[in-house]
Design an enzyme around this catalytic site. Structure first.
Site, mmCIF file in Angstrom:
data_model
loop_
_atom_site.group_PDB
_atom_site.id
_atom_site.type_symbol
_atom_site.label_atom_id
_atom_site.label_comp_id
_atom_site.label_asym_id
_atom_site.label_seq_id
_atom_site.Cartn_x
_atom_site.Cartn_y
_atom_site.Cartn_z
ATOM 1 C CG HIS A 62 -2.084 -0.970 1.038
ATOM 2 N ND1 HIS A 62 -3.123 -1.051 1.929
ATOM 3 C CD2 HIS A 62 -2.376 -1.861 0.044
ATOM 4 C CE1 HIS A 62 -4.007 -1.948 1.500
ATOM 5 N NE2 HIS A 62 -3.566 -2.460 0.365
ATOM 6 C CD GLU A 64 -1.398 4.039 3.642
ATOM 7 O OE1 GLU A 64 -1.139 3.393 2.598
ATOM 8 O OE2 GLU A 64 -2.542 4.161 4.092
ATOM 9 C CB CYS A 87 -6.318 -0.393 5.081
ATOM 10 S SG CYS A 87 -4.719 -1.187 4.952
ATOM 11 C CB THR A 174 -20.290 4.028 -36.037
ATOM 12 O OG1 THR A 174 -21.428 3.335 -36.531
ATOM 13 C CG2 THR A 174 -20.646 4.814 -34.822
ATOM 14 C CB ALA A 175 -19.786 1.490 -40.044
ATOM 15 C CB THR A 209 -19.319 -5.209 -31.336
ATOM 16 O OG1 THR A 209 -20.211 -4.100 -31.312
ATOM 17 C CG2 THR A 209 -17.905 -4.731 -31.562
ATOM 18 C CG ASP A 213 -16.693 -4.494 -35.974
ATOM 19 O OD1 ASP A 213 -17.168 -4.638 -37.112
ATOM 20 O OD2 ASP A 213 -16.974 -3.543 -35.219
ATOM 21 N N GLY A 319 -21.462 -1.315 -30.207
ATOM 22 C CA GLY A 319 -22.100 -0.684 -31.350
ATOM 23 C C GLY A 319 -23.210 0.259 -30.900
ATOM 24 C CG LEU A 322 -24.493 -2.971 -25.472
ATOM 25 C CD1 LEU A 322 -25.731 -3.473 -24.731
ATOM 26 C CD2 LEU A 322 -23.416 -4.061 -25.473
HETATM 27 C C1 AOF Z 1 -4.423 1.982 2.276
HETATM 28 N N1 AOF Z 1 -3.441 2.307 1.418
HETATM 29 O O1 AOF Z 1 -2.552 2.323 -0.600
HETATM 30 C C2 AOF Z 1 -4.676 1.361 -0.365
HETATM 31 C C3 AOF Z 1 -5.728 1.083 0.544
HETATM 32 O O2 AOF Z 1 -6.653 -6.536 0.206
HETATM 33 P P1 AOF Z 1 -5.680 -5.407 0.054
HETATM 34 O O3 AOF Z 1 -4.503 -5.520 0.943
HETATM 35 O O4 AOF Z 1 -5.332 -5.236 -1.387
HETATM 36 O O5 AOF Z 1 -6.436 -4.078 0.534
HETATM 37 C C4 AOF Z 1 -7.431 -3.518 -0.238
HETATM 38 C C5 AOF Z 1 -8.203 -2.486 0.536
HETATM 39 O O6 AOF Z 1 -7.300 -1.581 1.171
HETATM 40 C C6 AOF Z 1 -9.097 -1.632 -0.344
HETATM 41 O O7 AOF Z 1 -10.384 -2.149 -0.496
HETATM 42 C C7 AOF Z 1 -9.120 -0.323 0.437
HETATM 43 O O8 AOF Z 1 -10.037 -0.420 1.499
HETATM 44 C C8 AOF Z 1 -7.739 -0.247 1.023
HETATM 45 N N2 AOF Z 1 -6.848 0.461 0.119
HETATM 46 N N3 AOF Z 1 -5.563 1.423 1.830
HETATM 47 O O9 AOF Z 1 -4.261 2.166 3.470
HETATM 48 C C9 AOF Z 1 -3.509 2.034 0.120
HETATM 49 N N4 AOF Z 1 -4.768 1.018 -1.664
HETATM 50 ZN ZN ZN Z 2 -3.324 -0.096 3.659
#
Ligand code: AOF
Ligand code: ZN
Length: 390
Positions: A62, A64, A87, A174-175, A209, A213, A319, A322
């Protein structure tokens, strides 16, 4: 947690907005961390930035933790500015609150609360319980939220952010009448679409599509117009393929289609059960999402993409039928239109299939959010205006 406006800051914390803007910029430089949010972090001590970090991809450190690792031994007494609440849970990686506490930071400044119910408010509570003051820099909240609209929408509404991309001629075609459409827009516009694909958790198209395509709808990093720094910043996510999604009520997707043959996973939403003579390879999952009319329900598809496949941002590359159905159902958050300065004539295929409008009051209106040139083409990003606001 103390909420602070920029005009309430004093000599000791006057640099917080600058440093928080940098944390947001680091997050913003992340093309995608799907299914996770884009997050950036700056560590400051004695007025000097001692570490920067960002969350590059799910499963990676993450923001931090990357910033703490980059700062090394100097983190004791530092201020951590994070674009999102740290988190406090163990997911793919450990809690950031533990990492911040172990590193001995003195205070934490955030630009917003994490909407993920696993975390929401708990990260702040954990830090405060450990005696670390947490400040909410409220004036930067909107900027920080804007880079995670998809993640926030999924957490709060159980739906992804939907961008619908269309490429058309100046006369909205588009075409050609004979179906020739390669290529209406320039290579530069198509490279810009690659950027949109790179940001997206999933690319959605229709069976029409696929049959007409046979597109791959994959991410081709070589075609992306990115500088070396951005490529390095996003190395992991550029190696991923967005999920490719086909809305195919009668399960007619050919096993030999390019969308299935290309690297990455494919989901086919159908109104039928699996067809017995159709054996798809392992990268294909068939999901039933029928509405009362036995066609694929667009809302169910989006709900499923959010809940089952954790999609934050979805790009519709389909397309006219949709795309128009998504727009008419009010499910589109953004319309991204590439307009080539050429005329294809009134017998060429229309970009939208909208009929039956009786008066101008019935028009579907948009507000232009961004307008510019890519290569020889016009690029315009629009957001729908709700009928009540017309
Ligand atoms: C943070 N710092 O840079 C991010 C956060 O399962 P994980 O470990 O990938 O955690 C995913 C969750 O962490 C995500 O749903 C969100 O709540 C948090 N993201 N938190 O402190 C970060 N990317
Ligand atoms: Zn985190």
């Amino acid at each position: 947690m103390q909420t602070l406006s920029n005009n309430e800051l004093n000599e000791a914390n006057i640099d917080w907005p600058v440093n928080m803007r940098r944390a947001i910029e680091l997050a913003c430089n992340v093309i995608t961390a799907t299914p996770n949010p884009r997050v950036g972090c700056v560590l400051v001590k004695d007025g000097v930035v001692i570490g920067e970090g960002w969350h590059a991809a799910a499963g990676e450190d993450h923001a931090e933790v990357m910033a703490l690792n980059n700062a090394g031994e100097r983190t004791h007494g530092a201020t951590a500015l994070v674009s999102l609440e740290p988190c406090s849970h163990t997911g793919r990686t450990g809690p950031c609150t533990d990492a911040l506490l172990e590193a001995g930071v003195a205070e934490v400044v955030i630009a917003g609360i994490d909407p993920d119910p696993k975390v929401s408010g708990k990260g702040v509570a954990t830090l405060e319980k450990a005696g670390i003051p947490v400040f909410h820099l409220v004036d930067l909240e909107a900027t920080a939220r804007a880079i995670n609209s998809g993640y926030i929408k999924r957490q709060q509404l159980g739906l992804p952010y939907v961008c619908c991309k269309l490429a058309m001629s100046l006369d909205g075609r588009t075409a050609l009448a004979n179906g020739e459409s390669k290529w209406i827009s320039s290579a530069a516009a198509r490279a810009d679409v690659q950027k949109q694909r790179a940001r997206s958790s999933a690319i959605v198209t229709g069976i029409g599509t696929v049959l007409a395509d046979d597109p791959s709808l994959n991410l081709r990093p070589d075609e992306l117009d990115l500088d070396t720094d951005s490529r390095a910043h996003n190395k992991i996510s550029l190696a991923r393929q967005p999920l490719r999604v086909v809305l195919d009520s009668q399960l007619r997707t050919p096993v030999a289609s390019r969308i299935i043959a290309a690297d990455g996973d494919v989901i086919i939403y159908t109104a039928k059960g699996g067809r017995k003579d159709q054996t798809f390879p392992d990268n294909v999952e068939v999901v039933k999402a029928a509405n009362a009319a036995a066609s694929v329900s667009l809302l169910s598809v989006l709900e499923s993409l959010a809940s089952k496949f954790a999609c934050n941002e979805v790009l519709v590359e389909a397309g006219s039928i949709l795309s128009s159905a998504f727009i008419q159902s009010g499910l589109v958050d953004e319309l991204l239109v590439y307009i080539a300065p050429r005329l294809l004539g009134s017998d060429a295929k229309a970009s939208f299939e909208l009929t039956g409008l009786q008066s101008l009051a019935d028009s579907i209106d948009f507000e232009i959010k961004d307008l510019g040139k890519v290569g020889k083409d016009i690029r315009v990003s629009l957001v729908p205006v709700s009928p009540a606001d017309k």
